[in-house]
Enzyme design. Sequence first.
Site, PDB file in Angstrom:
ATOM      1  N   HIS A   1      11.411 -16.400  14.107  1.00  0.00           N
ATOM      2  CA  HIS A   1      10.647 -16.749  12.906  1.00  0.00           C
ATOM      3  C   HIS A   1      11.536 -17.278  11.773  1.00  0.00           C
ATOM      4  CE1 HIS A   1       7.769 -14.622  15.190  1.00  0.00           C
ATOM      5  NE2 HIS A   1       7.992 -13.410  14.721  1.00  0.00           N
TER       6      HIS A   1
ATOM      7  N   ASP B   1       5.806 -19.297  18.638  1.00  0.00           N
ATOM      8  CA  ASP B   1       6.375 -18.556  17.517  1.00  0.00           C
ATOM      9  C   ASP B   1       5.273 -18.559  16.480  1.00  0.00           C
ATOM     10  OD1 ASP B   1       7.501 -17.974  14.972  1.00  0.00           O
ATOM     11  OD2 ASP B   1       9.486 -18.381  15.784  1.00  0.00           O
ATOM     12  N   HIS B   2       4.631 -17.426  16.286  1.00  0.00           N
ATOM     13  CA  HIS B   2       3.391 -17.473  15.509  1.00  0.00           C
ATOM     14  C   HIS B   2       3.629 -17.886  14.055  1.00  0.00           C
ATOM     15  CE1 HIS B   2       4.390 -13.342  14.215  1.00  0.00           C
ATOM     16  NE2 HIS B   2       3.534 -13.512  13.235  1.00  0.00           N
TER      17      HIS B   2
END
Length: 513
Positions: A262, A199-200
């Site tokens: 996110h 999950d950046h």
Amino acid sequence: MEESRHPFLEGLSKHRGVAPTVAVIFGASGDLTARKLIPAIYNLGVDNLLPNDFHLIGFGRKAISDEDFRDAMEASIKEHSRRPIKPEIWQRVRDVMFYASADYGDLEGYKSLAEQIDGIEASLGRKVQRIFYISTPPNVFEPIIQCLGESGLAQANIDTPLASKVIIEKPFGKDLKSAENLNQLINSVFEESQVFRIDHYLGKETVQDLLVQRFANAIFEPIWNREYVECVQITVAEKLGVGSRGGYYDTSGALRDMIQNHTMQLVALTAMEPPVSLDPESIRDEKVKVIRSIQPLNLEGEESDVVRARYTNGLINGEAVKGYLEEEGIPEESSTETYAALRLMINNWRWKGVPFYIRSGKRMARRTSEIAIRFKRPPGILFSEEGRYNVSDNTMVIQIQPNEGVTIVMNSKVPGLETRMQPVKMHFRYATTFGSNTPEAYERLILDAMIGDSTLFIRGDETEASWKLLSPVLEHWDKLGAKELETYVAGSWGPALSDELLSKKNHEWRHSG
Ligand code: BG6
């Protein structure tokens, strides 16, 4: 065994913890590879953080030569890297890049890949860790994982520090059932310790700093609870529309694309209890625990906790933009939401009764990701709100992006002979204190995966806990289709109904109207 070094990377790696690595990127001709992954790997090279023996194999369906692949990657670094290309460093990385093509479900392709990696090991005279980065559309996750298992690639060097690892991009499932199935498949091929669900947002500096802000300071934690906090607002707003990604986006929508992953990660890090230590499992245990404590959402009627909407045409930066239905690749009968807002109630000792409002949308008034903690007002004995004093809320805003920083809003006396008040802001800005040009999220995450540190990755039970909360919302919206789907004008702060979600509890969004 005599250690041999790749001649170009010889002596360059200052990151001694990274084992010799062959990274394989599935989806090598895709957009993410060009925009994020290759620039991140190149920048790790600039910082001397790639292992001494590093090789990269792009894997895709399209048959292209090594040279063409290298040229394409060079172009993408030129376009997307945060730092300009330095020929001597790029040349070193370029020379250890290769390309392999096969259908994702074709086992033979994986056998050749295994041979190619064996060949690299033989030429180095040492074992390497294999990192498989799955950055393809989700419909081929399954065959890739299966073939990694059947070809033996998944089990290479197992039980040693060089055990293979798999990094898997979002979307991780499209609902609870599919996420469970995907987890089952992955865990039938890999040990959980080999799996890195990305999950950046977790790679963003400001998101990592949340743990430090909360647990390395003594002044916030005592007031971080229902005694002092009135509500929490988490906004992840984008100005961009769906652009050329309409085909994908229409099967996803804001809830799947931004909220389930996110935004829920931001909720978890904001609300979780202090972990017993900084090891990955302790942190992830606390994140899962808090996500599981969120009360099931009300989906209908006055008490509904959810709002969805899609944008109509409007103005962004003064320019006319299309409505969602006019965007490329969007079917006219689409009922996909481009905006979602939720009211979450966390049923635990710390947060009982404190609403967490979260929202995310495309084509919003401003690009901003922020966490705002709004504190309760002091007892209005001395400076009452009703009287002539203009008392404002104390708010702590953690600005994830852009203008990364932390702001505390408090009341202050306006200098002068009478007592007048005004809200003032105390700012900390990363760029002012630390300078700009911090590493991109993907740099940190790729490096962590190479080291085998899973702290900033999502554990299987964590993603399931988040889906468990949100799947009923999706089912409900599916049943409704386009019925009751609100709209908002592109360039605005979302639909009116989303303001009502807060006003019912006497709250309002920090930015609205
Ligand atoms: C991605 C979503 O995960 O995150 C995109 O699929 C979105 O739709 C992007 O634009 C936002 O990321 P960032 O880092 O620009 O906030």
